[in-house]
Each structure stands twice: as structure tokens, then as C-alpha cells.
Design a protein around this motif. Structure first.
Motif: not given
Length: 294
Positions: A97-111
Motif C-alpha cells: 500500500t501507499t502507506s507501507q511504501i511511505d513507512e519504508i522510505q521514511e525509515l530508510l531516510t531516518q537511518m
């Protein structure tokens, strides 16, 4: 692990990059600076074991494709493992889902993780000719499953995007045969497509299920139905699956790995499918051996 006291922790015997904390310490860590700054990342042990099994199978400068249902933390964990070999992690964006992809990209940016590429295609739409998979050597398949090997299914189903429709049946410690059959059909499609890529050398398949229909029976059924091109080596189930510095116990005696459910840990099932090495190629020495992912 079974002797952990209130304020203690230990290294996981199967996962060199994982620490196991007592329940009391785990609760405290949820609100500590270690987790808020991602110096320490919390993940269910059944998923950590899958990534640990994947780590020694990665190729230098080779890509790994993560397929199925999983969390942003799982993507990050695989990405850290791949980065050690200068590899990338591919994720099929259309399967989430769009929210799952956003969750992935947000965490990758933070890490500050930069070796993950989210593809626009669904996994079922990928084939060997796509430019995005030309460096693909390993696929890890983490399908939605019955979650029957989980002590308390709610936390892991929530974090790893499990099938919530199963929760009423899991509360009664049983999943209907019809639902198991439906899930097994979906799992088989994923695994069958994973072994269809000619450049892929290894496929890791993992569930959090106790049912053979989702585990060893499914793997054997898919391999029996797989038609391999005459110029390609066929996939076979191989073991062991853990790195040399892990204390894997008697896993070398079985072609499959199963982490039994207990009061201390959730369970899981892992199969490693690698292309079979012919005897004359094995005699050529270490370069061919390493090439075929042994």
C-alpha cells in the motif's frame, strides 16, 4: 536466553547482529534514546533469524529482492546486510500500500540507508528481461502466512503486516484448512515465480507457520513442478543456512530449519533453495563453488 534475569541481555545464538533482552528491559528500551536514534532496532526474533540465514548467501555487488509482506524495519535489516557486500535491496512497490511504501522510505531516510530501490512493478509482473533485475542474485520470500508459530500473534502481525482475518481463529489455536489452502496457493505462486529467474542463485523462503502445507510440503511441491531450462542448474533445498559464527546447533542435519515455538521465542520455518552443482563443476574448485552460492 532462558536464563535472562530482569536486567540482563545476551547475544542471540543464531543471529550475530542481534541481542536478546529480558521482557523488563525490552519495555524500557522502547522509550530510550537508543531506539529513538535507531542505534538499536526492535524486531521479532523470527524475522531476525530469516535475515541471519540470508546474510551468508549474498553476492558482492549483487542485488537481493524482498518479496511478500514485511515491515520497514525488515527492509532496513536486509539493506544493512546487503550493504556489507556492496549490494542493493529491491522492493516491488505495487505489492504494498501507499502507506507501507511511505513507512519504508521514511525509515530508510531516518537511518540514512541508501541501497534500497522501490520498483514500480508488482513481483508477478517482473521477468528476467527487466533492466531492474539484471544484478539480482538472491530473493527472500516472506509471504503472509497463518502466523500459527507465534506465541502472541498481534504484535508481529501488526509490525510485519500480517493477515488480520486470521486473528479470531488464532485465538482458538487453530486455523481452518480452507484458509491454509488459500494462503498456501498464494505462497506457492510467489515461490514458483522466485525460482523462475535464471540469474538468481539462491531463494530463501520463510514463514511463521507450524503447518507443513505452508512449509516443507509447499517447497517440495513447487520444486517438483518447476521446469528448469536445460542450460540452467535446477534449484534444490540445501543446508546449512547460517553463518559460521552463529551457534546453529544441529541445523546441518536437516535441509530445512525450524525454530520451535516456546515461552521464550516465536517460531519460524526457513528453507534455502540454491542451484544444484554438478559433480564436474564442483571439481573445478572454489571459484565455481562460490559462484553457485555455496
Amino acid at each position: 536466553m532462558t536464563a535472562l534475569s530482569e536486567g540482563s541481555f545476551c547475544r542471540d545464538p543464531l543471529c550475530p547482529d542481534t541481542l536478546v533482552f529480558s521482557p523488563q528491559l525490552h519495555a524500557l528500551l522502547q522509550h530510550s534514546s537508543l531506539t529513538s536514534t535507531y542505534a538499536l532496532n526492535t524486531q521479532d526474533r523470527s524475522v531476525c533469524v530469516a535475515v541471519s540465514a540470508l546474510r551468508p548467501l549474498l553476492f558482492d555487488n549483487g542485488d537481493v529482492l524482498a518479496v511478500g509482506s514485511f515491515s520497514a524495519v525488515t527492509v532496513a535489516h536486509v539493506a544493512v546486510a546487503a550493504a556489507d557486500r556492496s549490494g542493493r535491496v529491491l522492493v516491488c512497490g505495487a505489492d504494498h500500500t501507499t502507506s507501507q511504501i511511505d513507512e519504508i522510505q521514511e525509515l530508510l531516510t531516518q537511518m540514512d540507508i541508501k541501497n534500497v530501490r522501490v520498483l514500480s512493478e508488482a513481483f508477478s509482473g517482473l521477468n528476467e528481461w527487466d533492466a531492474s533485475v539484471q544484478r539480482l542474485k538472491v530473493i527472500i520470500v516472506l509471504p503472509q502466512c497463518s502466523s500459527s508459530a507465534l506465541n502472541d500473534p498481534v504484535p508481529t502481525m501488526h509490525s510485519e503486516h500480517g493477515n488480520w482475518d486470521l486473528l479470531p481463529e488464532l485465538c482458538h489455536s487453530s486455523v481452518s484448512r480452507s484458509k491454509i489452502h488459500t494462503m498456501a496457493s498464494q505462497q506457492a505462486r510467489l515461490l514458483a515465480h522466485a525460482v523462475s529467474f535464471p540469474k538468481v542463485q539462491t531463494v530463501v523462503y520463510c514463514t511463521r507457520s507450524v503447518y507443513p502445507e505452508e512449509n516443507e510440503q509447499l517447497v517440495k511441491r513447487v520444486l517438483d513442478k518447476t521446469h528448469t531450462h536445460p542450460k540452467l542448474l535446477p534449484f534444490r533445498v540445501n543446508g546449512p543456512i547460517f553463518s559460521d559464527d552463529s551457534q546453529s546447533g544441529d541445523t546441518t542435519e536437516s535441509k530445512f530449519f525450524r525454530l520451535e515455538t516456546s515461552q521464550f521465542t516465536n517460531g519460524c520455518f526457513i528453507a534455502r533453495l540454491s542451484r544444484q552443482v554438478r559433480e564436474r563443476e564442483r571439481e573445478r574448485g572454489g571459484n565455481m563453488w562460490r559462484l553457485m552460492g555455496k
